[in-house]
Motif scaffolding. Structure first.
Motif, PDB file in Angstrom:
ATOM      1  N   LEU A  12       0.840  -1.187   0.219  1.00 25.10           N
ATOM      2  CA  LEU A  12      -0.027  -0.020  -0.189  1.00 25.10           C
ATOM      3  C   LEU A  12       1.240   1.235   0.307  1.00 25.10           C
ATOM      4  CD1 LEU A  12      -2.445  -0.987   2.705  1.00 25.10           C
ATOM      5  CD2 LEU A  12      -2.921  -0.391  -0.037  1.00 25.10           C
ATOM      6  N   PHE A  13       2.231   0.814   0.718  1.00 27.55           N
ATOM      7  CA  PHE A  13       2.983   2.788   0.675  1.00 27.55           C
ATOM      8  C   PHE A  13       3.337   2.519  -0.815  1.00 27.55           C
ATOM      9  CE2 PHE A  13       7.405   4.094   1.189  1.00 27.55           C
ATOM     10  CZ  PHE A  13       6.977   5.412   1.563  1.00 27.55           C
ATOM     11  N   ALA A  14       3.371   1.410  -1.337  1.00 29.81           N
ATOM     12  CA  ALA A  14       4.730   1.291  -2.823  1.00 29.81           C
ATOM     13  C   ALA A  14       3.011   2.177  -3.612  1.00 29.81           C
ATOM     14  CB  ALA A  14       4.884   0.683  -3.072  1.00 29.81           C
ATOM     15  N   LEU A  15       1.802   1.188  -3.587  1.00 25.11           N
ATOM     16  CA  LEU A  15       1.057   2.513  -4.538  1.00 25.11           C
ATOM     17  C   LEU A  15       0.927   3.373  -3.891  1.00 25.11           C
ATOM     18  CD1 LEU A  15      -1.996  -0.599  -4.617  1.00 25.11           C
ATOM     19  CD2 LEU A  15      -0.143   0.234  -6.415  1.00 25.11           C
ATOM     20  N   SER A  16       0.861   4.210  -2.789  1.00 26.26           N
ATOM     21  CA  SER A  16       1.210   5.699  -2.197  1.00 26.26           C
ATOM     22  C   SER A  16       1.941   6.458  -3.710  1.00 26.26           C
ATOM     23  CB  SER A  16       1.415   5.953  -1.098  1.00 26.26           C
ATOM     24  OG  SER A  16       2.588   5.736  -0.967  1.00 26.26           O
ATOM     25  N   THR A  17       2.558   5.654  -3.610  1.00 26.87           N
ATOM     26  CA  THR A  17       3.741   6.776  -4.520  1.00 26.87           C
ATOM     27  C   THR A  17       3.244   6.526  -6.104  1.00 26.87           C
ATOM     28  OG1 THR A  17       5.871   6.611  -2.628  1.00 26.87           O
ATOM     29  CG2 THR A  17       5.903   6.481  -5.603  1.00 26.87           C
ATOM     30  N   ASP A  18       3.196   5.503  -6.732  1.00 30.17           N
ATOM     31  CA  ASP A  18       2.820   4.585  -7.923  1.00 30.17           C
ATOM     32  C   ASP A  18       1.511   4.168  -7.719  1.00 30.17           C
ATOM     33  OD1 ASP A  18       2.859   3.895 -10.525  1.00 30.17           O
ATOM     34  OD2 ASP A  18       4.022   2.985 -10.798  1.00 30.17           O
ATOM     35  N   PRO A  19       0.031   4.768  -7.765  1.00 31.90           N
ATOM     36  CA  PRO A  19      -1.248   4.091  -7.695  1.00 31.90           C
ATOM     37  C   PRO A  19      -1.714   3.344  -9.349  1.00 31.90           C
ATOM     38  CG  PRO A  19      -1.580   6.253  -8.245  1.00 31.90           C
ATOM     39  CD  PRO A  19       0.053   5.899  -8.527  1.00 31.90           C
ATOM     40  N   ASN A  20      -1.067   2.950 -10.207  1.00 27.03           N
ATOM     41  CA  ASN A  20      -0.629   2.498 -11.107  1.00 27.03           C
ATOM     42  C   ASN A  20       0.802   1.096 -11.214  1.00 27.03           C
ATOM     43  OD1 ASN A  20      -2.653   4.074 -12.756  1.00 27.03           O
ATOM     44  ND2 ASN A  20      -1.856   5.248 -13.223  1.00 27.03           N
ATOM     45  N   ASP A  21       1.246   0.664 -10.319  1.00 27.02           N
ATOM     46  CA  ASP A  21       1.927  -0.455 -10.605  1.00 27.02           C
ATOM     47  C   ASP A  21       1.217  -1.465 -10.182  1.00 27.02           C
ATOM     48  OD1 ASP A  21       3.774  -2.670  -9.626  1.00 27.02           O
ATOM     49  OD2 ASP A  21       5.114  -0.864  -8.761  1.00 27.02           O
ATOM     50  N   ALA A  22       0.829  -1.752 -11.770  1.00 22.44           N
ATOM     51  CA  ALA A  22       0.192  -3.379 -11.103  1.00 22.44           C
ATOM     52  C   ALA A  22       0.373  -4.655 -11.321  1.00 22.44           C
ATOM     53  CB  ALA A  22      -0.066  -3.896 -12.991  1.00 22.44           C
ATOM     54  N   LEU A  23       2.266  -4.814 -10.872  1.00 19.54           N
ATOM     55  CA  LEU A  23       1.914  -6.002 -10.442  1.00 19.54           C
ATOM     56  C   LEU A  23       1.885  -5.379  -8.141  1.00 19.54           C
ATOM     57  CD1 LEU A  23       4.015  -8.665 -10.081  1.00 19.54           C
ATOM     58  CD2 LEU A  23       5.816  -7.276  -9.966  1.00 19.54           C
TER      59      LEU A  23
END
Length: 160
Positions: free
Chosen positions: A27-38
Motif C-alpha cells: 500500500l505504501f508503494a501504491l501511494s507513490t505509484d498508484p498504477n503499479d500493476a504488479l
C-alpha cells in the motif's frame, strides 16, 4: 521506496509471508505509484476479502491488458467462485500465451462441461510443464474421465 516495494512483493510471493506487513508495504508503494500493476496484483493475492481480491485482479489487468499473469489470476479467481462463464471471457483466445493461461483455460472448459476441449488443452499444458504441477494432471484426468476416455485417464493417473 523501491526497497519497501521489493520487500512487499517478496513477502506477498512467499508461502510463509507476513500478509499484514506485505499489505502495508504494498500500500505504501501504491501511494507513490498508484498504477503499479504488479503491486496491485500481489495485493489481490494477499487480500483477505473476496471483493477486494477481485477488484485488484481486475485493476491489474486493466492497467496491463496484455499481461497473461494478470489475466490468469483473474480467471482463476472467477473459476474458484464458480463463475466459469465469466472466466471464459478472459481465457478464450489467450490459452496459448503461457502455461499458466493454458491451465486456467483448461479449468474453465472443464467447469463449462467442454471435457474434450479441456482434455486437449490440458494435455498440451502437461507436455509443456517442467515442474510437474499436480493440478494440471488432476484437471486433465477429470477432463479425460468426463469425456469418456478412461484409458488415457488411467495412463495420466499412473504418470501423475
Amino acid at each position: 521506496m523501491e526497497r519497501q516495494r521489493a520487500l512487499g512483493l517478496a513477502l506477498a510471493s512467499s508461502p510463509e509471508y507476513d500478509s499484514e506487513r506485505a499489505r502495508e508495504l504494498l500500500l505504501f508503494a501504491l501511494s507513490t505509484d498508484p498504477n503499479d500493476a504488479l503491486v496491485i496484483l500481489r495485493l489481490g493475492d494477499i487480500s483477505p476479502g473476496e471483493e477486494d481480491r477481485e477488484l485488484c485482479y481486475r485493476r491489474a489487468l486493466e492497467l496491463d491488458p496484455d499481461w497473461a499473469s494478470a489475466r490468469a489470476n483473474l480467471a482463476n479467481y472467477l473459476v474458484g467462485q464458480g463463475r466459469e462463464k465469466e472466466a471464459w471471457d478472459f481465457t478464450a483466445g489467450h490459452a496459448h500465451e503461457n502455461l499458466e493461461m493454458m491451465g486456467v483455460h483448461g479449468r474453465v472448459l472443464l467447469g463449462l462441461g467442454h471435457f474434450e476441449e479441456a482434455a486437449s488443452i490440458l494435455e498440451q499444458a502437461v507436455h509443456l510443464n517442467v515442474s510437474d504441477d499436480s493440478f494440471l494432471y488432476q484437471d486433465l484426468w477429470l477432463a479425460l474421465v468426463h469425456s469418456g476416455n478412461y484409458r488415457a485417464a488411467l495412463k495420466i493417473a499412473r504418470k501423475g
